[in-house]
Enzyme design. Structure first.
Site, PDB file in Angstrom:
ATOM      1  N   ASP A 200      50.313  37.755  44.246  1.00 24.83           N
ATOM      2  CA  ASP A 200      49.344  37.287  43.246  1.00 24.83           C
ATOM      3  C   ASP A 200      49.271  35.763  43.182  1.00 24.83           C
ATOM      4  OD1 ASP A 200      47.457  37.588  41.271  1.00 24.83           O
ATOM      5  OD2 ASP A 200      48.913  37.843  39.653  1.00 24.83           O
ATOM      6  N   GLY A 201      48.104  35.267  42.802  1.00 25.24           N
ATOM      7  CA  GLY A 201      47.939  33.827  42.565  1.00 25.24           C
ATOM      8  C   GLY A 201      47.062  33.129  43.593  1.00 25.24           C
ATOM      9  N   ASN A 202      46.455  33.902  44.484  1.00 20.34           N
ATOM     10  CA  ASN A 202      45.592  33.297  45.520  1.00 20.34           C
ATOM     11  C   ASN A 202      44.424  32.520  44.911  1.00 20.34           C
ATOM     12  OD1 ASN A 202      47.179  34.716  47.252  1.00 20.34           O
ATOM     13  ND2 ASN A 202      45.640  36.256  47.801  1.00 20.34           N
TER      14      ASN A 202
ATOM     15  N   ASN B  13      40.920  46.133  41.441  1.00 23.92           N
ATOM     16  CA  ASN B  13      40.304  44.932  42.010  1.00 23.92           C
ATOM     17  C   ASN B  13      38.828  45.110  42.373  1.00 23.92           C
ATOM     18  OD1 ASN B  13      43.400  43.835  43.573  1.00 23.92           O
ATOM     19  ND2 ASN B  13      42.477  43.120  41.678  1.00 23.92           N
ATOM     20  N   TRP B  14      38.315  46.369  42.342  1.00 24.66           N
ATOM     21  CA  TRP B  14      36.877  46.597  42.574  1.00 24.66           C
ATOM     22  C   TRP B  14      36.035  46.002  41.453  1.00 24.66           C
ATOM     23  CZ3 TRP B  14      36.002  48.125  47.361  1.00 24.66           C
ATOM     24  CH2 TRP B  14      36.919  48.952  48.008  1.00 24.66           C
TER      25      TRP B  14
ATOM     26  N   GLU C  26      64.909  46.342  40.609  1.00 21.79           N
ATOM     27  CA  GLU C  26      65.193  45.054  39.978  1.00 21.79           C
ATOM     28  C   GLU C  26      63.913  44.219  40.067  1.00 21.79           C
ATOM     29  OE1 GLU C  26      67.952  44.203  38.391  1.00 21.79           O
ATOM     30  OE2 GLU C  26      68.823  46.155  38.873  1.00 21.79           O
TER      31      GLU C  26
HETATM   32  C1  IPE Z   1      47.614  42.610  41.186  1.00 16.98           C
HETATM   33  O1  IPE Z   1      47.070  41.368  40.890  1.00 16.98           O
HETATM   34  C2  IPE Z   1      46.995  43.157  42.435  1.00 16.98           C
HETATM   35  C3  IPE Z   1      47.283  42.428  43.656  1.00 16.98           C
HETATM   36  C4  IPE Z   1      48.041  41.373  43.786  1.00 16.98           C
HETATM   37  C5  IPE Z   1      46.690  42.986  44.831  1.00 16.98           C
HETATM   38  P1  IPE Z   1      45.848  41.194  39.883  1.00 16.98           P
HETATM   39  O2  IPE Z   1      45.533  39.754  39.885  1.00 16.98           O
HETATM   40  O3  IPE Z   1      44.778  42.136  40.220  1.00 16.98           O
HETATM   41  O4  IPE Z   1      46.514  41.652  38.505  1.00 16.98           O
HETATM   42  P2  IPE Z   1      46.120  41.313  37.012  1.00 16.98           P
HETATM   43  O5  IPE Z   1      44.658  41.581  36.860  1.00 16.98           O
HETATM   44  O6  IPE Z   1      46.422  39.863  36.790  1.00 16.98           O
HETATM   45  O7  IPE Z   1      46.993  42.186  36.180  1.00 16.98           O
HETATM   46  C1  IPE Z   2      45.914  38.223  44.442  1.00 22.12           C
HETATM   47  O1  IPE Z   2      45.450  36.975  44.016  1.00 22.12           O
HETATM   48  C2  IPE Z   2      45.019  38.854  45.480  1.00 22.12           C
HETATM   49  C3  IPE Z   2      44.263  40.018  45.009  1.00 22.12           C
HETATM   50  C4  IPE Z   2      44.368  40.538  43.825  1.00 22.12           C
HETATM   51  C5  IPE Z   2      43.343  40.599  45.947  1.00 22.12           C
HETATM   52  P1  IPE Z   2      44.363  36.843  42.866  1.00 22.12           P
HETATM   53  O2  IPE Z   2      43.007  36.864  43.495  1.00 22.12           O
HETATM   54  O3  IPE Z   2      44.593  37.842  41.805  1.00 22.12           O
HETATM   55  O4  IPE Z   2      44.681  35.395  42.341  1.00 22.12           O
HETATM   56  P2  IPE Z   2      44.649  34.922  40.833  1.00 22.12           P
HETATM   57  O5  IPE Z   2      45.577  35.812  40.072  1.00 22.12           O
HETATM   58  O6  IPE Z   2      43.242  35.037  40.367  1.00 22.12           O
HETATM   59  O7  IPE Z   2      45.131  33.515  40.897  1.00 22.12           O
HETATM   60 MG    MG Z   3      45.711  37.829  40.111  1.00 21.30          MG
END
Ligand code: IPE
Ligand code: IPE
Ligand code: MG
Length: 238
Positions: A23-25, A71-72, A205
């Protein structure tokens, strides 16, 4: 076993199964004034680097959350970008070639574009003979969707109530062939599972880190493994 670089060189226990919520991209890209798609592409590169390192240090299973059933809900152009990235990644024949990594996928494949499904099957069969780490990508994966799907199949297989136990349920999950994760890592400063491995994480954990996934380094992974080594897993015992 892998040795710490400390003087006493205490053997380090490497988790057999590490799961990562990548997460965090989006925030990583935004911080740099770039479109979110750049973050996804940096995140995909990071996956390869971390997977290689995990294989090197003896991790047996690495499961990464790449796209959730939720994510859709994102804008169509972001979804298209992620699917294109996935296509490119699966078409890249240099992926883990000769690295003895078995590539696998969990999640509901039926909603994914057909060409991607074919590419997924090809990469699975191409890496069938690998005897090293299994790298498992969770794509269109949701823990609740997985459990719902398991119950549907248990019912359609006409399994009677007295035959249903935890082992049977586990055998109907997408992860039926893998052990439960020992360590679940979530970077990006969020403290939740977001529907990842809901059933399987019962005794995992958890390790949370503020680093955004594209910046997550092998050093950060080592820190997580060191912290894992300080945990006392009791599984309900004393
Ligand atoms: C979880 O991240 C899914 C993936 C990393 C693929 P999200 O960015 O979708 O999660 P939420 O919405 O912050 O809970
Ligand atoms: C995780 O990164 C990748 C996917 C969920 C596909 P995000 O796209 O959720 O990145 P943030 O959380 O918005 O920074
Ligand atoms: Mg995210």
């Amino acid at each position: 076993m892998f040795l710490n670089k400390k003087k006493n060189r205490t053997p380090r226990n490497i988790p057999g199964h590490i799961a990562i919520i990548m997460d965090g991209n989006g925030r990583w890209a935004k911080n740099k004034g770039l479109p979110r798609s750049f973050g996804h592409s940096a995140g995909a590169k990071k996956f390869k680097e971390i997977a290689r390192y995990c294989n090197k240090i003896g991790v047996k299973y690495l499961t990464v959350y790449a796209f959730s059933t939720e994510n859709w809900k994102r804008p169509q152009d972001e979804i298209d970008g992620i699917m294109n990235l996935l296509r490119d990644y699966l078409k890249d024949s240099t992926n883990f070639k000769g690295e003895n990594i078995k590539l696998r996928f969990i999640g509901n494949r039926s909603a994914l574009p057909e060409d991607i499904r074919t590419l997924m099957e090809n990469s699975e069969s191409e890496s069938d003979d690998a005897t090293g780490m299994t790298a498992c990508l969770a794509l269109n994966y949701g823990g609740r969707d997985e459990i719902t799907n398991a119950i549907q199949r248990i019912v359609s297989d006409k399994i009677s109530a007295d035959e249903i136990n935890e082992e049977l349920i586990s055998s109907y999950l997408y992860t039926w062939e893998y052990p439960d994760p020992d360590l679940i890592i979530r970077p990006s400063g969020e403290y939740r599972l977001s529907n990842f491995l809901v059933w399987q994480s019962a005794y995992s954990e958890f390790y949370f880190d503020n680093v955004l996934w594209p910046d997550f380094s092998v050093k950060d992974l080592d820190k997580a493994i060191d912290e894992f080594n300080r945990r006392n897993r009791r599984f309900g015992g004393v």
